[in-house]
Design an enzyme around this catalytic site. Structure first.
Site, short mmCIF file in Angstrom:
data_model
loop_
_atom_site.label_atom_id
_atom_site.label_comp_id
_atom_site.label_asym_id
_atom_site.label_seq_id
_atom_site.Cartn_x
_atom_site.Cartn_y
_atom_site.Cartn_z
N GLY A 119 0.86 -1.18 0.00
CA GLY A 119 0.00 0.00 0.00
C GLY A 119 0.89 1.22 0.00
O GLY A 119 2.10 1.11 0.23
N CYS A 126 5.56 -6.05 1.08
CA CYS A 126 5.93 -4.63 1.11
C CYS A 126 5.36 -3.95 2.36
O CYS A 126 5.74 -4.29 3.46
CB CYS A 126 5.50 -3.95 -0.19
SG CYS A 126 6.30 -2.35 -0.42
N TYR A 127 4.41 -3.02 2.21
CA TYR A 127 3.84 -2.39 3.41
C TYR A 127 3.33 -3.44 4.38
O TYR A 127 3.47 -3.29 5.60
CB TYR A 127 2.70 -1.45 2.99
CG TYR A 127 2.02 -0.80 4.19
CD1 TYR A 127 2.60 0.29 4.83
CD2 TYR A 127 0.81 -1.30 4.69
CE1 TYR A 127 2.00 0.87 5.94
CE2 TYR A 127 0.21 -0.73 5.80
CZ TYR A 127 0.81 0.36 6.42
OH TYR A 127 0.22 0.92 7.52
N HIS A 158 7.80 -7.10 -4.60
CA HIS A 158 6.44 -7.42 -5.05
C HIS A 158 6.43 -8.70 -5.88
O HIS A 158 6.71 -8.68 -7.07
CB HIS A 158 5.87 -6.25 -5.87
CG HIS A 158 5.54 -5.08 -5.02
ND1 HIS A 158 4.33 -4.93 -4.39
CD2 HIS A 158 6.27 -4.00 -4.65
CE1 HIS A 158 4.33 -3.83 -3.67
NE2 HIS A 158 5.50 -3.24 -3.82
N GLU A 194 3.92 -10.25 -6.90
CA GLU A 194 2.73 -10.30 -7.77
C GLU A 194 2.95 -9.69 -9.14
O GLU A 194 2.15 -9.88 -10.04
CB GLU A 194 1.53 -9.65 -7.07
CG GLU A 194 1.54 -8.12 -6.96
CD GLU A 194 2.33 -7.57 -5.75
OE1 GLU A 194 3.16 -8.33 -5.21
OE2 GLU A 194 2.13 -6.41 -5.38
N SER A 251 -26.95 -7.79 -22.77
CA SER A 251 -26.51 -6.57 -23.44
C SER A 251 -25.64 -6.89 -24.65
O SER A 251 -25.38 -6.03 -25.47
CB SER A 251 -25.70 -5.73 -22.46
OG SER A 251 -24.48 -6.41 -22.17
N GLY A 255 -22.62 -7.90 -24.02
CA GLY A 255 -21.31 -7.89 -23.37
C GLY A 255 -21.03 -9.23 -22.70
O GLY A 255 -21.93 -10.05 -22.53
N ASP A 313 -20.11 -10.10 -19.59
CA ASP A 313 -20.59 -10.43 -18.24
C ASP A 313 -22.04 -10.93 -18.25
O ASP A 313 -22.35 -11.97 -17.67
CB ASP A 313 -20.47 -9.22 -17.30
CG ASP A 313 -19.02 -8.76 -17.16
OD1 ASP A 313 -18.12 -9.56 -17.49
OD2 ASP A 313 -18.80 -7.62 -16.74
N SER A 314 -22.92 -10.19 -18.90
CA SER A 314 -24.32 -10.62 -18.89
C SER A 314 -24.48 -11.92 -19.69
O SER A 314 -25.29 -12.78 -19.34
CB SER A 314 -25.25 -9.52 -19.42
OG SER A 314 -25.03 -9.29 -20.78
N LYS A 362 -12.45 -10.76 -14.24
CA LYS A 362 -12.82 -10.81 -15.66
C LYS A 362 -12.20 -12.01 -16.40
O LYS A 362 -12.87 -12.65 -17.20
CB LYS A 362 -12.34 -9.52 -16.32
CG LYS A 362 -12.98 -9.22 -17.62
CD LYS A 362 -14.30 -8.54 -17.41
CE LYS A 362 -14.94 -8.07 -18.68
NZ LYS A 362 -16.16 -7.29 -18.40
#
Ligand code: XMP
Length: 517
Positions: A62, A89-90, A176, A178, A230, A232, A234-235, A373
């Site tokens: 952070g 880290c933090y 880090h 990640e 839609s 898209g 996700d839907s 996603k």
């Protein structure tokens, strides 16, 4: 708003969030290692953390310094839960600070790639090269680890680049793991999950599908479910998943507001009726939207009109079906995390335009609310959705209406749709479509003089917008190859009637926005 907690029993890591940008990336890496994880606010009380039954806890990085007033802290009692903890880290500095180590402000911040030298044996660095490269970004450093901890790694500038208390299974890394700039970071995270937390790696998309199908089935019983599609990703994935659970009890409604891209409505109907065998109501509302938008130039008014009209049409369709208890929504995990923090900023509030109001009397089913996603896409692939839907770039709810500067007319829609189709086709041909966050055409209100053959023309100017981004909040204009730009411009000007000029938008966000309206 109730939702089924699918992962209540799954093995899980809790990530305490000290800076959202780091947390989401860590969470994605943990999930990619097949371990389910949840991000919780950093100050979540220890009993609530314990109630999730985590096999391990990660304290994220952070922007703060442990010495600042009001710097974020976790509940000290998490160190008494008997659960392994990794501070990054933090997160490591905080661990050192709270457990009695000596944390100092560095004279010079360390930033960038550096060699990491591993000291001694530990599960955290099993199989990692010595030295290995790591990515550093910090202003504070640990001078002396807390009692009971030993130094596990150092760098030229950082005496304690990693520390561990192997008995209590508390570990910290100053770098880090990640980020991709730490090439063996994935291995280090996996070591924490598998060697130290004894995870077995049960989180896969097919297990997710199986569990959520059962959960939705149990919840819905014989009830009727409705879903707004839609086009898209996700839907689409949410609908396909719920369809697998409740079959004909799901009715999907697809409202064609006439502001879609070329071929989009046909592709949605084909995919869901034929491909997935769903009950799909196609509503042709094109004229209705066009009439409401006639003469409207202000972008926010366009959004408002489209949003309201959309809800009205959806409600009419829902009433026709009758007796509906449940509504499917394609909420994804980043939406959930964002709405839980103060930073869910105003800029994003307009994203709900084209969504549905909260006060519809349905119970919500949000089968994707635990997924990132990339996981949503994998679920879509396993459910047999076609690539063109799974990999479609984000598209705003108000559609082409906010890509036509000024009033929307049928003629302008036709021009923009053709120009946009060429942009998309050429970007795909160049193999750039998936790399770009969005790439599309904009129809400006500027007309200018050109020459074609021997004739003077007076036509529209089309803008090309192509950006890279990870979340749409910030974006960089894409450095498209000149040949691609040339092909697009030449095709648009030659093939689309009434267009005689094309310009490329080289503004990043901020200060620009991605859409022109
Ligand atoms: P801006 O233009 O604000 O866009 O930089 C950021 C992202 O949001 C999308 N966007 C919208 N999505 N309704 C939506 O559903 C809207 O009214 C809307 N406006 C912008 C935009 O496409 C980009 O991905």
């Amino acid at each position: 708003m109730r939702h089924v907690d699918l992962a209540a029993e799954a093995e899980k890591i809790v990530i305490l969030d000290f800076g959202a940008q780091y947390s989401q990336l860590i969470a994605r890496r943990v999930r990619a290692a097949r371990v389910y994880c949840e991000i919780l606010p950093h100050a979540t009380p220890a009993p609530q953390v314990a109630a999730r039954g985590p096999k391990g806890i990660i304290l994220t990085g952070g922007p703060a310094s442990v010495y600042e007033e009001d710097s974020p802290v976790c509940d000290r009692a998490i160190f008494d839960l008997g659960v392994p903890i990794l501070g990054i880290c933090y997160g490591m500095q905080l661990m050192a600070y709270l457990l009695g180590g000596d944390v100092r402000r560095a004279e010079k911040a360390e930033y960038g790639k550096t060699n990491l030298y591993i000291d001694g044996e530990s599960g955290l660095f099993r199989g990692v090269n010595n030295p290995t490269v790591c990515w550093m970004s910090h202003g504070d450093y640990i001078k002396e680890p807390p009692p009971g901890f030993s130094v596990l790694a150092h760098t030229g500038n950082t005496p304690v680049a990693s520390m561990g208390n192997q008995e209590r299974k508390f570990y910290g890394v100053q770098f880090h793991p990640e980020v991709t700039h730490t090439p063996e970071g994935e291995k280090i995270l996996r070591n924490f999950l598998y060697e130290i937390c004894s995870c077995s790696g049960t989180w896969t998309m097919s297990s997710f599908i199986q569990e959520s199908v059962e959960a939705v089935r149990r919840r819905v019983g014989n009830g009727q479910v409705i879903c707004g599609l839609s086009g898209g990703v996700d839907s689409a994935v949410a609908a396909a998943l719920v369809h697998r659970a409740v079959g004909p009890n799901l009715t999907s409604v697809f409202i064609d507001h006439g502001l879609l891209r070329k071929g989009e409505a046909e592709s949605v109907v084909r995919t869901f009726r034929q491909g997935q065998g769903m009950n799909l109501v196609y509503v042709d509302a094109r004229e209705r939207f066009l009439n409401r938008l006639a003469g409207v130039e202000d972008p926010e008014r366009k959004r408002k009109i489209i949003g309201e009209e959309f809800i009205r049409v959806f409600e009419e369709e829902a009433r026709k079906i009758g007796d509906i208890e449940f509504l499917v929504q394609g909420t994804v995990y980043p939406d959930v995390i964002e709405s839980g923090t103060k930073t869910a900023s105003l800029i994003k509030s307009h994203h709900n335009v084209g969504g549905l109001p909260e006060d519809l009397r349905f119970q919500l089913i949000e089968p994707l609310r635990d997924l990132f996603k990339d996981e949503v896409r994998k679920v879509g692939e396993e459910l047999g959705l076609p690539e063109e839907i799974i990999w479609r770039q984000p598209f705003p709810g108000p559609g082409l209406a906010i890509r036509i500067i000024g009033a929307v007319t049928q003629e302008k829609l036709d021009i923009l749709r053709e120009a946009d189709a060429i942009v998309v086709e050429e970007i795909k041909k160049a193999g750039l479509y998936r790399e770009l966050w969005q790439s599309f055409a904009v129809l400006t209100s500027v007309k200018s003089v050109g020459v074609m053959g021997d004739e003077r023309t007076y036509g529209y100017t089309v803008g090309l917008r192509a950006v890279t981004s990870t979340d749409g909040m910030t974006a960089d204009w894409a450095r498209l190859p000149y040949e691609v730009l040339e092909r697009i411009a030449s095709r648009v000007v030659n093939e689309v009637p009434m267009v005689n000029r094309m310009v490329y938008d080289i503004t990043s966000k901020p200060p620009g926005t991605i859409e022109w309206e």
